[in-house]
Design a protein around this motif. Structure first.
Motif, PDB file in Angstrom:
ATOM      1  N   ARG A 166       4.705 -32.988 -11.411  1.00  0.00           N
ATOM      2  CA  ARG A 166       3.910 -31.788 -11.730  1.00  0.00           C
ATOM      3  C   ARG A 166       3.694 -31.650 -13.237  1.00  0.00           C
ATOM      4  NH1 ARG A 166       6.966 -30.207  -7.172  1.00  0.00           N
ATOM      5  NH2 ARG A 166       5.655 -29.356  -5.497  1.00  0.00           N
ATOM      6  N   PRO A 167       3.009 -32.615 -13.858  1.00  0.00           N
ATOM      7  CA  PRO A 167       2.775 -32.528 -15.308  1.00  0.00           C
ATOM      8  C   PRO A 167       1.902 -31.324 -15.640  1.00  0.00           C
ATOM      9  CG  PRO A 167       1.365 -34.198 -14.322  1.00  0.00           C
ATOM     10  CD  PRO A 167       2.324 -33.770 -13.255  1.00  0.00           C
ATOM     11  N   ARG A 168       2.169 -30.715 -16.785  1.00  0.00           N
ATOM     12  CA  ARG A 168       1.317 -29.578 -17.156  1.00  0.00           C
ATOM     13  C   ARG A 168      -0.041 -30.053 -17.665  1.00  0.00           C
ATOM     14  NH1 ARG A 168       4.661 -26.835 -22.199  1.00  0.00           N
ATOM     15  NH2 ARG A 168       4.769 -28.635 -23.589  1.00  0.00           N
ATOM     16  N   LEU A 169      -0.128 -31.324 -18.063  1.00  0.00           N
ATOM     17  CA  LEU A 169      -1.402 -31.937 -18.414  1.00  0.00           C
ATOM     18  C   LEU A 169      -1.367 -33.387 -17.970  1.00  0.00           C
ATOM     19  CD1 LEU A 169      -4.171 -31.908 -19.995  1.00  0.00           C
ATOM     20  CD2 LEU A 169      -2.868 -32.730 -21.973  1.00  0.00           C
ATOM     21  N   GLY A 188     -13.646 -41.823  -7.066  1.00  0.00           N
ATOM     22  CA  GLY A 188     -13.972 -40.728  -7.980  1.00  0.00           C
ATOM     23  C   GLY A 188     -14.026 -39.399  -7.244  1.00  0.00           C
ATOM     24  N   GLY A 189     -14.658 -39.400  -6.079  1.00  0.00           N
ATOM     25  CA  GLY A 189     -14.694 -38.184  -5.272  1.00  0.00           C
ATOM     26  C   GLY A 189     -13.313 -37.760  -4.815  1.00  0.00           C
ATOM     27  N   ASP A 190     -12.498 -38.750  -4.418  1.00  0.00           N
ATOM     28  CA  ASP A 190     -11.125 -38.437  -3.991  1.00  0.00           C
ATOM     29  C   ASP A 190     -10.289 -37.906  -5.150  1.00  0.00           C
ATOM     30  OD1 ASP A 190     -11.707 -39.227  -1.433  1.00  0.00           O
ATOM     31  OD2 ASP A 190     -10.824 -41.223  -1.625  1.00  0.00           O
ATOM     32  N   LEU A 191     -10.484 -38.490  -6.330  1.00  0.00           N
ATOM     33  CA  LEU A 191      -9.729 -38.047  -7.504  1.00  0.00           C
ATOM     34  C   LEU A 191     -10.061 -36.597  -7.838  1.00  0.00           C
ATOM     35  CD1 LEU A 191      -7.898 -38.518  -9.924  1.00  0.00           C
ATOM     36  CD2 LEU A 191      -9.815 -39.638 -11.092  1.00  0.00           C
ATOM     37  N   ALA A 192     -11.356 -36.260  -7.806  1.00  0.00           N
ATOM     38  CA  ALA A 192     -11.757 -34.877  -8.067  1.00  0.00           C
ATOM     39  C   ALA A 192     -11.126 -33.930  -7.060  1.00  0.00           C
ATOM     40  CB  ALA A 192     -13.279 -34.770  -8.018  1.00  0.00           C
ATOM     41  N   ARG A 193     -11.115 -34.326  -5.804  1.00  0.00           N
ATOM     42  CA  ARG A 193     -10.538 -33.479  -4.751  1.00  0.00           C
ATOM     43  C   ARG A 193      -9.040 -33.263  -4.976  1.00  0.00           C
ATOM     44  NH1 ARG A 193      -7.624 -35.038  -0.664  1.00  0.00           N
ATOM     45  NH2 ARG A 193      -8.266 -37.220  -0.884  1.00  0.00           N
ATOM     46  N   VAL A 194      -8.326 -34.344  -5.291  1.00  0.00           N
ATOM     47  CA  VAL A 194      -6.876 -34.241  -5.460  1.00  0.00           C
ATOM     48  C   VAL A 194      -6.524 -33.393  -6.682  1.00  0.00           C
ATOM     49  CG1 VAL A 194      -4.795 -35.565  -5.990  1.00  0.00           C
ATOM     50  CG2 VAL A 194      -6.374 -36.384  -4.247  1.00  0.00           C
ATOM     51  N   LEU A 195      -7.250 -33.563  -7.781  1.00  0.00           N
ATOM     52  CA  LEU A 195      -6.963 -32.778  -8.985  1.00  0.00           C
ATOM     53  C   LEU A 195      -7.148 -31.291  -8.726  1.00  0.00           C
ATOM     54  CD1 LEU A 195      -8.625 -34.986 -11.763  1.00  0.00           C
ATOM     55  CD2 LEU A 195      -6.179 -34.734 -11.281  1.00  0.00           C
ATOM     56  N   ARG A 196      -8.167 -30.948  -7.957  1.00  0.00           N
ATOM     57  CA  ARG A 196      -8.399 -29.536  -7.679  1.00  0.00           C
ATOM     58  C   ARG A 196      -7.428 -29.000  -6.635  1.00  0.00           C
ATOM     59  NH1 ARG A 196     -12.230 -31.865  -9.906  1.00  0.00           N
ATOM     60  NH2 ARG A 196     -13.673 -30.816 -11.330  1.00  0.00           N
ATOM     61  N   ALA A 197      -7.068 -29.834  -5.668  1.00  0.00           N
ATOM     62  CA  ALA A 197      -6.110 -29.399  -4.651  1.00  0.00           C
ATOM     63  C   ALA A 197      -4.750 -29.104  -5.258  1.00  0.00           C
ATOM     64  CB  ALA A 197      -5.976 -30.462  -3.566  1.00  0.00           C
ATOM     65  N   THR A 198      -4.416 -29.797  -6.340  1.00  0.00           N
ATOM     66  CA  THR A 198      -3.117 -29.601  -7.005  1.00  0.00           C
ATOM     67  C   THR A 198      -3.222 -28.705  -8.239  1.00  0.00           C
ATOM     68  OG1 THR A 198      -3.493 -31.693  -8.206  1.00  0.00           O
ATOM     69  CG2 THR A 198      -2.165 -31.797  -6.191  1.00  0.00           C
ATOM     70  N   SER A 199      -4.431 -28.168  -8.495  1.00  0.00           N
ATOM     71  CA  SER A 199      -4.662 -27.298  -9.666  1.00  0.00           C
ATOM     72  C   SER A 199      -4.194 -27.963 -10.953  1.00  0.00           C
ATOM     73  CB  SER A 199      -3.946 -25.947  -9.486  1.00  0.00           C
ATOM     74  OG  SER A 199      -4.432 -25.278  -8.345  1.00  0.00           O
ATOM     75  N   THR A 200      -4.464 -29.260 -11.071  1.00  0.00           N
ATOM     76  CA  THR A 200      -3.990 -30.032 -12.217  1.00  0.00           C
ATOM     77  C   THR A 200      -4.909 -29.882 -13.420  1.00  0.00           C
ATOM     78  OG1 THR A 200      -2.931 -31.668 -10.780  1.00  0.00           O
ATOM     79  CG2 THR A 200      -3.434 -32.367 -13.029  1.00  0.00           C
ATOM     80  N   THR A 201      -4.333 -29.597 -14.562  1.00  0.00           N
ATOM     81  CA  THR A 201      -5.061 -29.608 -15.830  1.00  0.00           C
ATOM     82  C   THR A 201      -5.170 -31.064 -16.277  1.00  0.00           C
ATOM     83  OG1 THR A 201      -3.994 -27.509 -16.364  1.00  0.00           O
ATOM     84  CG2 THR A 201      -5.126 -28.655 -18.160  1.00  0.00           C
ATOM     85  N   ALA A 202      -6.381 -31.534 -16.581  1.00  0.00           N
ATOM     86  CA  ALA A 202      -6.541 -32.972 -16.825  1.00  0.00           C
ATOM     87  C   ALA A 202      -7.615 -33.268 -17.863  1.00  0.00           C
ATOM     88  CB  ALA A 202      -6.876 -33.696 -15.516  1.00  0.00           C
TER      89      ALA A 202
END
Length: 230
Positions: A166-169, A188-202
């Motif tokens: 759970r990195p903060r960035l 790329g589509g999967d990466l976008a989905r996963v980042l948003r599903a985990t509320s990851t700051t990136a």
């Protein structure tokens, strides 16, 4: 521009300059690889740094991570200057073009690596690994050797491993560029989905316009060490 709340405040890069080494002794008095860069990333936001090879994107990423010394400016998180905070204490994660998985470990043990270093209890590690493998589309793959995975599968495991603590960035340096175009578009589509599903700051570093548009909430363009308006 409205002032960010304490909940929104994440990364602030202020007038950051990074110079090339001027001599074999490691003196940083050479030309600037990054020059006066300023931008911010709110918590939960995905920002792309877009530009051609050699424009300073990866150098800037390394400076934010604390792996490259600053010649000027500051890197802050939630208002706190990170100048004296070593890389391993910043709570930031990195994912590269090369998955850099541990060949002698299974998929599950690769994903759990950071959790083991944090001494997370075994049951909690197992639950987090199962959660992430499901999220990246590799359920029931935990016992597989990583050497048997395709390139795309290896990048999915690398993403799960990066997210596990759970990195903060999370900083992603051309994570899909070694894959063929069709696979890049799908991942790329999967990466976008996963980042948003985990509320990851990136922060995503890329030279691909369509990749930036598919994954990021906002794109910053970089050229010759500087940000510029599109």
């Amino acid at each position: 521009m409205t002032e960010r709340t304490a909940t929104e405040a994440g990364l602030d890069v202020r007038e950051v300059t990074v110079r090339h080494m001027a001599s074999s002794r490691g003196e940083s008095g050479g030309p600037a690889a990054v020059s006066g860069v300023t931008f911010s990333v709110d918590r939960g936001e995905v920002v792309a740094l877009l530009g051609p090879s050699g424009c300073g994107k990866s150098t800037l990423l390394r400076a934010i991570a604390g792996l490259q010394p600053l010649s000027g400016g500051s890197v802050q998180w939630s208002g706190d200057d990170l100048a004296r905070v070593p890389p391993h204490q910043r709570g930031f994660g990195l994912m590269f073009q090369d998955a850099q998985l541990f060949a002698h470990l299974s998929v599950a043990k690769n994903v759990a690596y950071g959790l083991s270093a944090q001494r997370v209890p075994r049951a909690d590690r197992a639950a987090r690994v199962a959660e992430l493998l499901e999220l990246v589309g590799l359920p029931s793959s935990g016992e597989r050797p990583v050497t048997e995975l395709s390139g795309g599968e290896q990048q999915r495991v690398a993403l799960a491993r990066s997210l596990a603590p759970r990195p903060r960035l999370l900083m992603l340096d051309e994570p899909l560029s070694a894959l063929d175009r069709g696979l890049r578009d799908r991942l790329g589509g999967d990466l976008a989905r996963v980042l948003r599903a985990t509320s990851t700051t990136a922060i995503l570093v890329t030279h691909d316009e369509s990749e930036a548009a598919a994954i990021a909430d906002r794109t910053l363009r970089m050229r010759a060490g500087k940000l510029f308006d599109s």
